[in-house]
Motif scaffolding. Sequence first.
Motif, PDB file in Angstrom:
ATOM      1  N   THR B  72       0.841  -1.204   0.000  1.00 31.10           N
ATOM      2  CA  THR B  72       0.000   0.000   0.000  1.00 31.10           C
ATOM      3  C   THR B  72       0.871   1.246   0.000  1.00 31.10           C
ATOM      4  OG1 THR B  72      -0.155  -0.260   2.371  1.00 31.10           O
ATOM      5  CG2 THR B  72      -2.065  -0.922   1.084  1.00 31.10           C
ATOM      6  N   SER B  73       2.029   1.167   0.676  1.00 32.82           N
ATOM      7  CA  SER B  73       2.907   2.334   0.706  1.00 32.82           C
ATOM      8  C   SER B  73       3.424   2.662  -0.696  1.00 32.82           C
ATOM      9  CB  SER B  73       4.038   2.079   1.702  1.00 32.82           C
ATOM     10  OG  SER B  73       5.195   2.755   1.321  1.00 32.82           O
ATOM     11  N   ASP B  74       3.732   1.620  -1.499  1.00 25.76           N
ATOM     12  CA  ASP B  74       4.119   1.855  -2.897  1.00 25.76           C
ATOM     13  C   ASP B  74       2.967   2.492  -3.653  1.00 25.76           C
ATOM     14  OD1 ASP B  74       6.551   0.620  -2.506  1.00 25.76           O
ATOM     15  OD2 ASP B  74       5.775  -1.357  -3.032  1.00 25.76           O
ATOM     16  N   ALA B 392      -8.988   7.659  -4.956  1.00 25.46           N
ATOM     17  CA  ALA B 392      -8.866   6.237  -4.620  1.00 25.46           C
ATOM     18  C   ALA B 392      -8.252   6.066  -3.236  1.00 25.46           C
ATOM     19  CB  ALA B 392      -8.027   5.515  -5.670  1.00 25.46           C
ATOM     20  N   SER B 393      -7.317   6.949  -2.855  1.00 20.44           N
ATOM     21  CA  SER B 393      -6.722   6.865  -1.521  1.00 20.44           C
ATOM     22  C   SER B 393      -7.744   7.203  -0.444  1.00 20.44           C
ATOM     23  CB  SER B 393      -5.561   7.839  -1.373  1.00 20.44           C
ATOM     24  OG  SER B 393      -4.712   7.744  -2.456  1.00 20.44           O
ATOM     25  N   MET B 415      -5.204  -2.908  -1.127  1.00 21.25           N
ATOM     26  CA  MET B 415      -4.799  -2.720  -2.524  1.00 21.25           C
ATOM     27  C   MET B 415      -5.945  -3.040  -3.470  1.00 21.25           C
ATOM     28  SD  MET B 415      -1.596  -1.830  -2.987  1.00 21.25           S
ATOM     29  CE  MET B 415      -0.761  -2.663  -4.331  1.00 21.25           C
ATOM     30  N   LYS B 416      -6.659  -4.131  -3.140  1.00 19.15           N
ATOM     31  CA  LYS B 416      -7.776  -4.542  -3.989  1.00 19.15           C
ATOM     32  C   LYS B 416      -8.835  -3.439  -4.005  1.00 19.15           C
ATOM     33  CE  LYS B 416     -11.053  -8.203  -4.249  1.00 19.15           C
ATOM     34  NZ  LYS B 416     -11.607  -9.253  -3.398  1.00 19.15           N
ATOM     35  N   VAL B 417      -9.145  -2.904  -2.830  1.00 19.07           N
ATOM     36  CA  VAL B 417     -10.147  -1.836  -2.759  1.00 19.07           C
ATOM     37  C   VAL B 417      -9.655  -0.602  -3.520  1.00 19.07           C
ATOM     38  CG1 VAL B 417     -11.413  -0.295  -1.216  1.00 19.07           C
ATOM     39  CG2 VAL B 417     -11.109  -2.692  -0.611  1.00 19.07           C
ATOM     40  N   SER B 418      -8.352  -0.296  -3.420  1.00 23.79           N
ATOM     41  CA  SER B 418      -7.814   0.860  -4.147  1.00 23.79           C
ATOM     42  C   SER B 418      -8.046   0.713  -5.637  1.00 23.79           C
ATOM     43  CB  SER B 418      -6.303   0.977  -3.940  1.00 23.79           C
ATOM     44  OG  SER B 418      -6.000   1.005  -2.593  1.00 23.79           O
ATOM     45  N   ARG B 419      -7.794  -0.500  -6.134  1.00 23.21           N
ATOM     46  CA  ARG B 419      -7.934  -0.726  -7.579  1.00 23.21           C
ATOM     47  C   ARG B 419      -9.389  -0.637  -7.993  1.00 23.21           C
ATOM     48  NH1 ARG B 419      -2.987  -4.656  -7.181  1.00 23.21           N
ATOM     49  NH2 ARG B 419      -1.481  -3.168  -8.028  1.00 23.21           N
ATOM     50  N   ILE B 420     -10.274  -1.209  -7.160  1.00 21.00           N
ATOM     51  CA  ILE B 420     -11.704  -1.107  -7.480  1.00 21.00           C
ATOM     52  C   ILE B 420     -12.116   0.366  -7.464  1.00 21.00           C
ATOM     53  CG2 ILE B 420     -14.042  -1.698  -6.713  1.00 21.00           C
ATOM     54  CD1 ILE B 420     -12.810  -4.295  -5.547  1.00 21.00           C
ATOM     55  N   ALA B 421     -11.585   1.125  -6.480  1.00 21.15           N
ATOM     56  CA  ALA B 421     -11.930   2.547  -6.377  1.00 21.15           C
ATOM     57  C   ALA B 421     -11.457   3.304  -7.619  1.00 21.15           C
ATOM     58  CB  ALA B 421     -11.313   3.147  -5.122  1.00 21.15           C
TER      59      ALA B 421
END
Lengths: 106, 562
Positions: B72-74, B392-393, B415-421
Amino acid sequence: MEELYRRIDADPEFHALSRRRSRLSWALTAVVAFSFYSWIFVIAFKPAWFAQALGPETVLTVGVAAGIGVIVLAVTLTGVYIWQANQYFDAQNRKIVAHAQNEPQT
Amino acid sequence: MKKLKQLPLLFGLGLQTWAGSAAADVATALHNMFTLPADTSAINTKAVAMFFGFVMVSLGITFWAAKRTKSTSDFYTAGGKIGGFQNGLAICGDWCSSAALMGVAALIYSTGFDGLIYSVVPFGAWPLMMFLLADRLRNLGKYTLADIVSVRMARVPSRTLVSGASLAFVIGYLIVQMVGAGTLISNLFGLNYEMAQVIIGVLIVVYVAFGGMIATTYVQLIKAVLLLSGATFIVFLVLQKFGFSLNGLYQAAIDNSPLKVGVMQPGVLLPDPVNAISCGVMLILGGAAMPHVLMRFFTVPDAKEARRSVAWAASLIGYFYLLTFFIGYGAIAFVMKNPEFLDAKGVIIGGANMAAIHLAKAMGGDLLLGFISAVAFATIVAVVAGLTIAGASAISHDIYANMFRHGQATDAEVMKVSRIAALSLGVLGIVLGIAFKGQNIAYLIVLPFTISSTVFFPVLFLSMYWRRLTTTGMVTGGWLGLASAIVMLVVGPTIWKDIMGHPEALFPYKYPALFSISISFVTMIVVSLLDKSERAKAELASFDDQFVRSQTGLGAEGAVQH
């Protein structure tokens, strides 16, 4: 970490540094705010001042030159703050932190 | 019926396009997304080819970045490993939307001196950000603005406010960019409006979902280099025509403009001091606290690199604004009287917004025109990518990980939620871009800056500088300020009078920021002072620790990797 924060907070050097840093920040903020707002207020209330040409040989007006000047001043003062911070604040800060870290546990 | 049509607009949704003859409209929109216009001779192949080059390079970078985006930091901050210079360029990319190039040039083209106001005033945000916010933000922050606030404040209420306002900011700004992109693509590339929505929607989802902050940063960086070099080149060619005499350029502008010598003098753009001051405060305070820009402070390793980023960003942006001075006056000198760029009535083709683009053609022919067109479109893509990662963040880090999962979610889940967002924001952008086609979006341009100056600036400033701020005070003031800003915008001249057609606006000022910021600050201060709860006491007590951390960087994210 909390223990370390307390020790730094108790260090008068730390508060002296914070005060110096904040004095510089607020002084520069005041200069920048003054220059921007003077520029806007002249446009709003005394547009004739800015309408004059800068000199007999040029069509460049005081207003346009002042606008460029305001941007250049803002960039320069940003540079001044960074120079002070890198030159002085960071070194002081490292000293204060090292001092707190090396102090024997009470 | 008229009332009914206005209702969705009130909520900023503007979905009325979909309500009426929805099926037919959707079919046309879908058709236009994937087909070329009937008149293919209008397609600017040079511009399309150069933009295609930008897309290929950016996708290559995304592929490279995707392999480096593991945590997530990346994803949120590129692992905090971006250098100050790169970050400065990327911030410049985030800041300079195509409005900064085409809009400012258009204002100077049509109003002369008064247009300069829009290149001088917004710049005031930079020194302010440096002197008051940058160091402390870097030392307190992690991934988002809400992280800074929740160092001391209660997690759920403070994150609800900041992430909610961030999403409103991102969506408002997103619509403006998507509509701008649609107009631009038809004017510059000769392609369909809807195609722009699809191109941008797909590109940003790929950049953000796969490449995260690393890809977004490099896309911004490339765009900033292209924009700065394109603008520099135009100005170089303009000045060359006058043997590098500024006076020659200004004299030519004076000769060409109907304003004559007035083109160099303050005019009537600021007839109303209250509006002028309100607009200035909005641009400066709002500009200093935009989430997608401030988020960039967390991509560098420490406060020193954050300062270097601001130094570079401020210098490059200041330089860019100076270039817009010359581009605007150059357009007066070379476009205003040139029949190639005027229609039968002598009006500039495509509107004043095209002044900078026409100037590029006048100076460097079709090749420079193609280049600047491609840069203008790439600029929008990059800005939308920056907004999308900020949105997304807010969704994945603030709302999902911290509010719903209380910090218990694994890296993989977040990460998965970030991508969906990111995917959802891309789709939302396409839908809203098409829904708002051809509508008056002037109020949407004011909205993000109003939110930023009314919510983010007071919240960040008071939580870092004022010991007595409590969660209750902050949240009450933030929501009240936001609500008052939206009400004042709705009943103000832009929406109530111009769009809804009422004879008089209920609130006289176009820019409500001065009032909404005051409401925000005063409420936060008064409610905090009245707050005698146990939680408030604990929050006051934790100020000292926060203060030491904000000043020394001790315990800051990324700084303590021994």
